[in-house]
Design a protein around this motif. Sequence first.
Motif, PDB file in Angstrom:
ATOM      1  N   TRP A   1     -11.712 -43.194  11.859  1.00 15.08           N
ATOM      2  CA  TRP A   1     -10.470 -43.932  11.653  1.00 15.08           C
ATOM      3  C   TRP A   1      -9.456 -43.171  10.814  1.00 15.08           C
ATOM      4  N   TRP A   2      -9.820 -41.990  10.298  1.00 14.05           N
ATOM      5  CA  TRP A   2      -8.873 -41.230   9.487  1.00 14.05           C
ATOM      6  C   TRP A   2      -7.602 -40.851  10.254  1.00 14.05           C
ATOM      7  N   PRO A   3      -7.676 -40.450  11.523  1.00 18.61           N
ATOM      8  CA  PRO A   3      -6.436 -40.096  12.236  1.00 18.61           C
ATOM      9  C   PRO A   3      -5.405 -41.214  12.276  1.00 18.61           C
ATOM     10  N   LEU A   4      -5.838 -42.474  12.241  1.00 18.84           N
ATOM     11  CA  LEU A   4      -4.865 -43.572  12.209  1.00 18.84           C
ATOM     12  C   LEU A   4      -4.000 -43.491  10.960  1.00 18.84           C
ATOM     13  N   LEU A   5      -4.595 -43.069   9.842  1.00 22.04           N
ATOM     14  CA  LEU A   5      -3.831 -42.917   8.611  1.00 22.04           C
ATOM     15  C   LEU A   5      -2.806 -41.799   8.741  1.00 22.04           C
ATOM     16  N   TRP A   6      -3.204 -40.652   9.315  1.00 24.57           N
ATOM     17  CA  TRP A   6      -2.244 -39.550   9.468  1.00 24.57           C
ATOM     18  C   TRP A   6      -1.102 -39.973  10.400  1.00 24.57           C
TER      19      TRP A   6
ATOM     20  N   THR B   1     -11.310 -27.554  18.712  1.00 28.82           N
ATOM     21  CA  THR B   1     -11.293 -27.122  17.309  1.00 28.82           C
ATOM     22  C   THR B   1     -12.579 -27.417  16.554  1.00 28.82           C
ATOM     23  N   ALA B   2     -13.137 -28.578  16.679  1.00 30.06           N
ATOM     24  CA  ALA B   2     -14.339 -28.917  15.910  1.00 30.06           C
ATOM     25  C   ALA B   2     -15.194 -29.846  16.744  1.00 30.06           C
ATOM     26  N   ALA B   3     -16.479 -29.839  16.447  1.00 33.81           N
ATOM     27  CA  ALA B   3     -17.407 -30.651  17.228  1.00 33.81           C
ATOM     28  C   ALA B   3     -17.134 -32.129  17.049  1.00 33.81           C
ATOM     29  N   GLN B   4     -16.565 -32.521  15.886  1.00 30.77           N
ATOM     30  CA  GLN B   4     -16.339 -33.924  15.624  1.00 30.77           C
ATOM     31  C   GLN B   4     -15.032 -34.429  16.235  1.00 30.77           C
ATOM     32  N   THR B   5     -14.164 -33.535  16.690  1.00 34.61           N
ATOM     33  CA  THR B   5     -12.862 -33.940  17.201  1.00 34.61           C
ATOM     34  C   THR B   5     -12.927 -34.044  18.716  1.00 34.61           C
ATOM     35  N   VAL B   6     -12.804 -35.240  19.225  1.00 38.12           N
ATOM     36  CA  VAL B   6     -12.840 -35.489  20.652  1.00 38.12           C
ATOM     37  C   VAL B   6     -11.475 -36.028  21.065  1.00 38.12           C
ATOM     38  N   PHE B   7     -10.783 -35.289  21.944  1.00 37.94           N
ATOM     39  CA  PHE B   7      -9.462 -35.691  22.407  1.00 37.94           C
ATOM     40  C   PHE B   7      -9.605 -36.498  23.691  1.00 37.94           C
TER      41      PHE B   7
ATOM     42  N   GLN C   1      -3.304 -36.006  14.704  1.00 41.05           N
ATOM     43  CA  GLN C   1      -4.069 -34.920  14.097  1.00 41.05           C
ATOM     44  C   GLN C   1      -3.654 -34.713  12.638  1.00 41.05           C
ATOM     45  N   ALA C   2      -4.615 -34.378  11.823  1.00 47.06           N
ATOM     46  CA  ALA C   2      -4.377 -34.202  10.393  1.00 47.06           C
ATOM     47  C   ALA C   2      -3.535 -32.952  10.143  1.00 47.06           C
ATOM     48  N   PRO C   3      -2.610 -33.014   9.189  1.00 49.71           N
ATOM     49  CA  PRO C   3      -1.824 -31.823   8.856  1.00 49.71           C
ATOM     50  C   PRO C   3      -2.656 -30.836   8.045  1.00 49.71           C
ATOM     51  N   TRP C   4      -2.195 -29.591   8.040  1.00 49.08           N
ATOM     52  CA  TRP C   4      -2.836 -28.591   7.204  1.00 49.08           C
ATOM     53  C   TRP C   4      -2.460 -28.864   5.748  1.00 49.08           C
ATOM     54  N   PRO C   5      -3.347 -28.732   4.769  1.00 54.62           N
ATOM     55  CA  PRO C   5      -4.705 -28.180   4.822  1.00 54.62           C
ATOM     56  C   PRO C   5      -5.799 -29.223   5.058  1.00 54.62           C
ATOM     57  N   LEU C   6      -5.393 -30.506   5.301  1.00 51.74           N
ATOM     58  CA  LEU C   6      -6.413 -31.521   5.540  1.00 51.74           C
ATOM     59  C   LEU C   6      -7.202 -31.241   6.814  1.00 51.74           C
ATOM     60  N   SER C   7      -6.591 -30.518   7.763  1.00 54.41           N
ATOM     61  CA  SER C   7      -7.281 -30.225   9.018  1.00 54.41           C
ATOM     62  C   SER C   7      -8.464 -29.291   8.831  1.00 54.41           C
ATOM     63  N   ILE C   8      -8.552 -28.620   7.671  1.00 52.68           N
ATOM     64  CA  ILE C   8      -9.703 -27.751   7.409  1.00 52.68           C
ATOM     65  C   ILE C   8     -10.980 -28.574   7.317  1.00 52.68           C
ATOM     66  N   TRP C   9     -10.870 -29.793   6.831  1.00 52.26           N
ATOM     67  CA  TRP C   9     -12.023 -30.689   6.736  1.00 52.26           C
ATOM     68  C   TRP C   9     -12.412 -31.131   8.140  1.00 52.26           C
TER      69      TRP C   9
END
Length: 440
Positions: free
Chosen positions: A296-301, A5-11, A281-289
């Motif tokens: 560390w943001w995914p830990l919050l979601w 999905t995005a260059a910053q997201t590494v699974f 993974q962040a829910p929509w619409p936060l996933s647009i960012w």
Amino acid sequence: MREQTAAQTVFPDLDSFGTDAWWLVLVKAVAVFAFLVLTVLVAILAERKIMARMQYRLGPNRVGWHGALQSLADGVKLALKEGLTPFGVDKVLYLLAPVVSVVPAIMAFAVIPMGPEVSIFGHRTPLQLTDLPIGVLYVLALASIGVYGIVLAGWSSGSTYPLLGALRSTAQVISYEIAMGLTFAAVFLLSTTMSTSEIVSAQAHHWYIVLLLPSFAIYAISMVGETNRAPFDLPEAEGELVGGFHTEYSSLKFAMFMLAEYINMATVSALATTLFLGGWQAPWPLSIWDGANSGWWPLLWFVIKMWSFLFVFFWLRTTLPRLRYDQFMGLGWKVLIPFALGWVLVVAVIREATRSLSGWASGSILAGAGVVVTATLLVAISRETIGRRPPPTLPPTQAPFDPMAGGFPVPPLPGQVLPTPKLSGTTASPPPSEPEASHA
């Protein structure tokens, strides 16, 4: 590594594990344990506050700011209370049962993915203690082992009511773990893996709650029964069994049972988040960012999603009465298991039949079939649990009911009438006739 999905997201995948230094593994293990203990303390306080709010009460408000330290004070009180061991118990199993309940509950959280790769003290590592090719089955196996603690506690107590609670727990785990395992099968068919981290990465475009709605509904019901929570808390059943399997436990041993219950709630909630809500993974619409799924943001979601399920646990306990045992067993064997098995067959057929179609078309067909099956499932659940049945009637030629026929007094069934009691040594005289009464 696989990027989605995005260059910053590494699974992370299975190759991401097994390379950490020993001290980093120790740090993550301690962090997971601390997270679970803190979750239990907050969950107990939140449950009491939420229940009080729904019932127009205040709840804890004395210890700490607005009662914030009440859970900690209760834990200290339980630890300092005198631990009583009743006479006649099987002491080894009696002391081992709380340990068997709480240790698997903590171990099951080891394979739960809480975030992508992050930097800890300059080392890149996934926010997950470890992962296995059969990670979901590992969680299911540990949940099964944890039930042995309840069974051993009831059997070793040497008392009737704990034994009945243990027997109920045995039937409960057999009934609802089958349905829960069948919901996993549908997830495995779509993701083609049993690894928790790879299941999260497979939901990069579509969360499985949309594609596998019946599996989510069945799992959500089964996880309440698996954790012995209302309205499925039949192993405890305070109104029937005093306290169920832990009636004879006190002090720190009782606190361990409570700790295991709330950790199991957190584990099944985290597993539901992993399997059906896209994990961290962040829910929509936060996933647009672009940065929503990095750092560390995914830990919050993840925590928000997990606590959404915990809130539903508290809500159910506040609003629903406990089911009857026949309703409970009928729901598991007559509704959840057949629907879960049929839905796995539907998923397999649709997946094979739409192999040549695009992913969007195949997902639309699967989602539409899921809505139909879920609606049918809800109708079946309402008929099994809410529908009223006429009381059974006895044939008119049946012999008179004798409560002492088997040597033990038994209550009458619907339609049976107890014989009129007679006083020994006295003879009942008929009432005076009307003229005699008036003459007197």
